[in-house]
Scaffold this motif. Structure first.
Motif, short mmCIF file in Angstrom:
data_model
loop_
_atom_site.label_atom_id
_atom_site.label_comp_id
_atom_site.label_asym_id
_atom_site.label_seq_id
_atom_site.Cartn_x
_atom_site.Cartn_y
_atom_site.Cartn_z
N TRP A 7 0.74 -1.27 -0.07
CA TRP A 7 -0.22 0.02 0.06
C TRP A 7 0.91 1.11 0.06
CZ3 TRP A 7 1.05 2.86 4.32
CH2 TRP A 7 1.56 2.32 5.39
N LEU A 8 2.15 1.25 0.43
CA LEU A 8 2.75 2.35 0.48
C LEU A 8 3.19 2.95 -0.79
CD1 LEU A 8 4.39 4.15 2.65
CD2 LEU A 8 6.31 2.69 2.00
N ILE A 9 3.69 2.05 -1.69
CA ILE A 9 3.85 2.79 -3.08
C ILE A 9 2.80 3.33 -3.83
CG2 ILE A 9 4.54 1.76 -5.41
CD1 ILE A 9 6.92 1.38 -3.87
N PRO A 10 1.36 2.75 -3.82
CA PRO A 10 0.30 3.49 -4.17
C PRO A 10 0.12 4.83 -3.65
CG PRO A 10 -0.25 0.96 -4.09
CD PRO A 10 1.04 1.20 -3.59
N VAL A 11 0.09 4.61 -2.40
CA VAL A 11 -0.27 5.83 -1.54
C VAL A 11 0.58 7.04 -1.93
CG1 VAL A 11 -0.53 6.64 0.77
CG2 VAL A 11 -1.61 4.68 0.15
N VAL A 12 1.97 6.73 -1.58
CA VAL A 12 3.01 7.73 -1.94
C VAL A 12 3.03 8.34 -3.39
CG1 VAL A 12 5.60 8.34 -1.74
CG2 VAL A 12 4.42 6.93 0.14
N GLY A 13 3.05 7.29 -4.02
CA GLY A 13 2.94 7.49 -5.45
C GLY A 13 1.79 8.36 -5.97
N GLY A 14 0.68 7.95 -5.53
CA GLY A 14 -0.73 8.96 -5.78
C GLY A 14 -0.43 10.11 -5.47
N ALA A 15 -0.15 10.02 -4.13
CA ALA A 15 0.03 11.60 -3.45
C ALA A 15 0.96 12.43 -4.25
CB ALA A 15 0.25 11.54 -1.94
N ALA A 16 2.25 11.90 -4.74
CA ALA A 16 3.07 12.67 -5.52
C ALA A 16 2.67 13.12 -6.75
CB ALA A 16 4.23 11.66 -5.65
N PHE A 17 1.61 12.32 -7.57
CA PHE A 17 1.13 12.65 -8.70
C PHE A 17 0.04 13.83 -8.46
CE2 PHE A 17 2.45 9.10 -10.85
CZ PHE A 17 2.60 9.43 -12.05
N ILE A 18 -0.54 14.04 -7.24
CA ILE A 18 -1.39 15.01 -6.85
C ILE A 18 -0.48 16.40 -6.54
CG2 ILE A 18 -2.95 16.05 -5.00
CD1 ILE A 18 -3.95 13.12 -4.72
N TYR A 19 0.64 16.29 -5.96
CA TYR A 19 1.52 17.25 -5.72
C TYR A 19 2.03 17.67 -6.88
CZ TYR A 19 6.24 18.86 -4.08
OH TYR A 19 7.33 19.58 -3.84
#
Lengths: 264, 300
Positions: A7-19
């Protein structure tokens, strides 16, 4: 705890795309702002800025300048850089090490230093700063990116293809234009697009070598203190949309080609 | 001495071939020599210029004044150190944020081509929208009235009279933001070639996912990480758009701003040249140490 990566990869990755995308969304939303010249706070929705993107003084003039410089610098940098990339991989010659240093060093030099050294050069030569000096500066820093991009492509080419062409009595020239060049073309196009994007968006090197000549990034930087007109947001958003389309078309084409090769 | 056993024709063909190489390389090399190498030499010469007594502002004569270096170093070492410090934090943050991004797109979404394509497009497209326009948008997003500052104040992370803009936080956030694609794309390209069967194999050999990551994924993606950190750190250390727009006070000034103002506001060409040269040499030294320590063959 054990599957933390799941879950860490999708969560951090997804948040990064929002950023990554929030400021772009902001630019897009504020391109519809009825905000007058400053465009700092939301004042209400309007289509006026999109219908009249040149409404604010000097916006379109600076845009045209940047498009011109980007095109000219890209054509020159791509031609020169591709020559070097092919020459370096395919031919033997003296001063190879020195050439390598001359190519890599601009990439390892911060833009301020590149800009300052060119300014020192132009001051010494007594050249007036403006269109020509900007184009020269852009050619220099775009060229290294072109060389690195195209060289990777040349190195991965199978030189036996050219030898096969020669065995089939193709002249070296014919072998180059019929075999090598078409295979290199995607790499050259990618390098040219990158070069155009770098040139169009460059501020620091341009600022050192432009004198009073206005480019689009310079226009925004100068107007940043008193507020950027919403028309600039329209242009920024339009650029982003055009880029999206270009990248999407590129993706679709390469996807199709892959499918074709798989089916063949 | 070796004996050349080739026929005259072969030798001639070889020479002709190498001549083509020279034609291909020389024009570009000439441009680099004239407008990269020579300017750097002139910059070095200019950093040693002297201001003659009674000269007007901006008037300098060729000389050999090493004292210029001592003067600017003693005046601006805090800005120089800060530039490297900010660039380092931004690089580490970009790696921490960028690696999961690259991994998500390159490995996790390998089977889902459409979503992978969309995210890849979103990664590349910011390159084409204006860098300064985005930074200015950041400034307005982080502004006191903006939703980020309001939200942080609401959950009491930020004191009621606190600011986000004009702080080192804003500058580092801007640097991280602006150079993130430079970190993600090389790692993405590298992870795209990662053979996931290796991870399955290490799992079959009873390695935990963490161990597999540390022993397989990370070493395999080292060249991408290496290229990404250089592509982020070098431009970040010399950048002054972020510090000027998002910071612009004494706690956030970076060396690029100083160089710019020495050139254009104070008209101190020798001082500005000396600072540029110091920045260039420091980065070259740092990069050389880094390459020696972590360098990979695949970089070139």
């Amino acid at each position: 705890m054990k599957n933390i990566g799941r879950w860490l990869i999708p969560v951090v990755g997804g948040a990064a795309f929002i950023y990554l995308l929030v400021p772009i969304a902001y630019i897009f939303v504020f391109s519809f702002n009825d905000g007058g010249r400053a465009n700092l706070q939301w004042q209400g929705f309007t289509l006026d800025n999109w219908l009249n993107p040149c409404g604010a003084p000097a916006v379109c003039e600076s845009l045209v300048h940047s498009l011109q410089i980007g095109s000219v610098a890209t054509i020159i940098a791509t031609a020169l850089g591709t020559g070097i990339a092919i020459g370096l991989v395919r031919y033997k010659f003296r001063f190879r090490k020195l050439t390598d240093v001359l190519i890599i060093l601009p990439l390892a030099t911060p833009e301020v230093v590149l800009g300052a050294s060119l300014l020192a050069q132009f001051l010494n030569l007594g050249w007036e700063l403006g269109y020509t000096t900007i184009v020269i500066a852009h050619v220099v820093f775009c060229m290294s990116f072109v060389i690195v991009t195209v060289r990777a492509r040349v190195s991965s080419l199978d030189s036996r293809l050219e030898e096969a062409a020669a065995d089939l009595y193709a002249s070296p020239r014919a072998a180059f234009w019929k075999i090598t060049f078409p295979l290199l073309l995607p790499g050259i196009v990618a390098a040219a697009l990158l070069s155009f994007a770098m040139s169009f968006d460059d501020f620091i090197i341009t600022n050192f070598n432009s004198g009073s000549f206005q480019t689009f990034p310079k226009f925004i930087y100068v107007s940043a203190t008193r507020g950027i007109p919403p028309q600039a947001n329209v242009i920024g958003s339009a650029m982003f949309i055009v880029a999206l389309l270009v990248v999407i078309i590129g993706q679709v084409l390469s996807y199709r080609k892959k499918k074709q090769l798989e089916n063949a | 001495m070796s004996v050349d056993l080739r026929s005259k024709d072969e030798v001639r063909a070889e020479r002709r071939k190498n001549r083509t190489g020279i034609y291909l390389i020389s024009p570009g090399l000439l441009v680099l020599a004239l407008f990269f190498a020579l300017p750097v030499v002139i910059l070095l010469a200019m950093s040693l210029y002297v201001k003659p007594p009674g000269a007007e502002i901006g008037e300098f004569v060729p000389g050999f004044e090493l004292g210029n270096y001592a003067t600017v170093l003693s005046a601006y070492w805090p800005e120089l150190l800060r530039s490297f410090w900010f660039a380092l934090i931004a690089t580490v943050l970009a790696l921490l944020i960028g690696f999961p991004m690259a991994y998500l797109v390159a490995v996790r979404l390998r089977e889902r081509t459409l979503l992978q394509g969309i995210l890849l497009v979103l990664l590349i497209a910011p390159f084409f929208s204006s860098f300064i326009l985005r930074t200015q948008a950041w400034k307005q997003i982080l502004a006191d009235e903006g939703f980020v500052a309001q939200a942080l104040k609401f959950i009491a992370i930020l004191p009621a009279d606190g600011h986000l803009t004009a702080t080192p936080f804003a500058v580092v956030a801007g640097l991280t933001y602006n150079f993130l694609p430079f970190m993600v794309l090389p790692i993405y390209a590298n992870l795209g070639r990662l053979d996931t069967r290796l991870l399955e194999a290490s799992g079959d050999l009873y390695a935990s996912p963490m161990t597999s990551f540390a022993k397989v994924t990370l070493p395999m993606s080292a060249p991408g990480i290496f290229a990404g950190t250089l592509l982020t750190f070098i431009p970040a250390a010399g950048d002054y758009v972020n510090s000027a727009l998002l910071g612009n006070n004494r706690d956030t000034t970076m060396i690029g701003q100083v160089i710019d103002s020495r050139f254009f506001k104070v008209i101190d060409y020798p001082g500005a040249s000396a600072l540029s040269f110091i920045l260039m040499i420091s980065i070259l030294i740092l990069v050389t140490i880094y390459i020696r320590r972590f360098g990979t063959e695949e970089l070139m």
